[in-house]
Design an enzyme around this catalytic site. Structure first.
Site, short mmCIF file in Angstrom:
data_model
loop_
_atom_site.label_atom_id
_atom_site.label_comp_id
_atom_site.label_asym_id
_atom_site.label_seq_id
_atom_site.Cartn_x
_atom_site.Cartn_y
_atom_site.Cartn_z
CB CYS A 101 -0.89 -0.05 1.23
SG CYS A 101 -2.13 1.52 1.25
CB CYS A 199 -7.04 -1.92 5.54
SG CYS A 199 -6.60 -1.56 3.90
#
Length: 374
Positions: A101, A199
């Site tokens: 990410c 997440c």
């Protein structure tokens, strides 16, 4: 400077943005919408980047008096971070989605868009310290709060992108101080729980997520000699060093626990063995990035292979075409899986980072001269 503050909706990014404003920068807040399911809601302290988080980020921006926008990066997130996560597990490797990410979203897509819009830097709530060393190289260091240090997951960004990053929380001694500062500034997120786990796996069930996306793929669990010990429903559900949940119905001959030694995606087999079989003597890395001139001679340093793992003494040197070889002299390094991020340190300074491509078992090796990067 014109600074784009990434507001996740948590306390860290809110205080980081507040510090950037206080430092006199022209700050604009942006929340990255990473989920394609806009109805997704946060469950307890799991996950991030939900609608709830977007609302918290907006309220923080209002308190700080800065413009606020939501940028939809969900397609890029799906095509890079989630796609990489699935393909790596499918290939028998163990990825770190937070590293990817930072690589593909926060310090690639977000930063590139910020620069295109005329911003000078991106500000985030990461716990790490950025600067420049005496030779002019961008410097990435551990945070003052070692318990919260995130330099490990940031090392993949490399020096050019580090030069455009701001980490205002790097010198904060504790998370408690960040929360106290948020409360003093009137930020409602001061007591908001930290997010954790992956997440995009909001319920925390990583194996269930993989099974839903990759399907059932039955195969065998074998020992190092190839003896079949059991069956599995998908080799992607295992990782090197795993002890629990192996699904083996009988103990080892010596009664000692078994661990996953390797995952063979072609044969769809999971190989298990003893804890001693996990000892690693060398790590071969690929796609290395450096915050110092790439060391072609053996260099004494520390190696960290997990986000919250201990660093162990090693020696390392760069190889041609972005490769990296790391050697360990004792058995303090165990259970390293291909796909993990290998980060090298000297003291609190990050020297470089690479993705683990392969490992070699521990064996005696002759000593040779090593150098220290200064």
């Amino acid at each position: 400077m014109r600074v784009l503050a990434a507001l996740s909706g948590g306390v860290d990014s809110a205080v980081a943005a507040a510090r950037a404003v206080e430092a006199g920068h022209d700050v604009v807040g942006v929340h990255m919408a990473l989920s394609r399911n806009r109805a997704q809601m946060r469950t307890g302290s799991r996950g991030c980047c939900s609608i709830e988080d977007a609302g918290d980020a907006r309220r923080a921006a209002d308190v700080l008096g800065i413009p606020y926008y939501v940028w939809d990066l969900s397609e890029r997130f799906e095509d890079t971070v989630i796609a990489d996560f699935l393909s790596e597990y499918e290939a028998g490797r163990t990825p770190n989605p937070c590293v990817r990410c930072n690589e593909h979203i926060k310090f690639d897509a977000l930063l590139d868009k910020a620069l295109a819009l005329g911003f000078d830097a991106v500000c985030t709530g990461h716990y790490a310290r950025a600067g420049v060393d005496g030779d002019g190289f961008p410097l990435l260091r551990r945070s003052a709060d070692l318990a919260k240090d995130q330099s490990y997951v940031l090392a993949v960004m490399g020096p050019e992108r580090l030069a455009r990053a701001m980490f205002p929380l790097g010198d904060v001694p504790s998370k408690e101080q960040v929360r106290a500062e948020a409360a003093a500034r009137g930020l409602s997120v001061s007591a908001k729980p930290d997010s954790y786990d992956i997440c995009f796996v909001a319920d925390g069930n990583t194996q269930g997520f993989l099974r839903d996306r990759l399907g059932s793929r039955p195969g065998q669990i074998v020992d190092a000699d190839g003896t079949v010990l059991g069956e599995h429903d998908g080799a992607y559900g295992f990782t090197v060093g795993q002890r629990k949940g192996l699904g083996i119905d009988r103990p080892a001959a010596d009664g000692r626990p078994r661990y996953v030694l390797s995952i063979e995606p072609v044969s769809n087999r999971v190989v298990v063995g003893s804890a001693e079989d996990l000892s690693v003597g060398a790590v071969i890395g690929e796609s290395a990035v450096w915050f110092v001139p790439a060391p072609t001679q053996w260099t004494d340093c520390l190696l960290q292979v997990r986000a919250h793992g201990a660093a162990v003494p090693v020696r390392a040197r760069a190889l041609p075409e972005g490769g990296l070889r790391i050697e360990v002299s004792d058995d303090r390094l165990r259970g390293v899986a291909p796909g993990q991020s290998a980060v090298l340190y000297q003291g609190d300074r990050v020297l470089g980072q690479a993705t683990v491509a392969a490992t070699e078992p521990l064996s005696p090796r002759p000593d040779s001269a090593a150098v220290e990067v200064r």
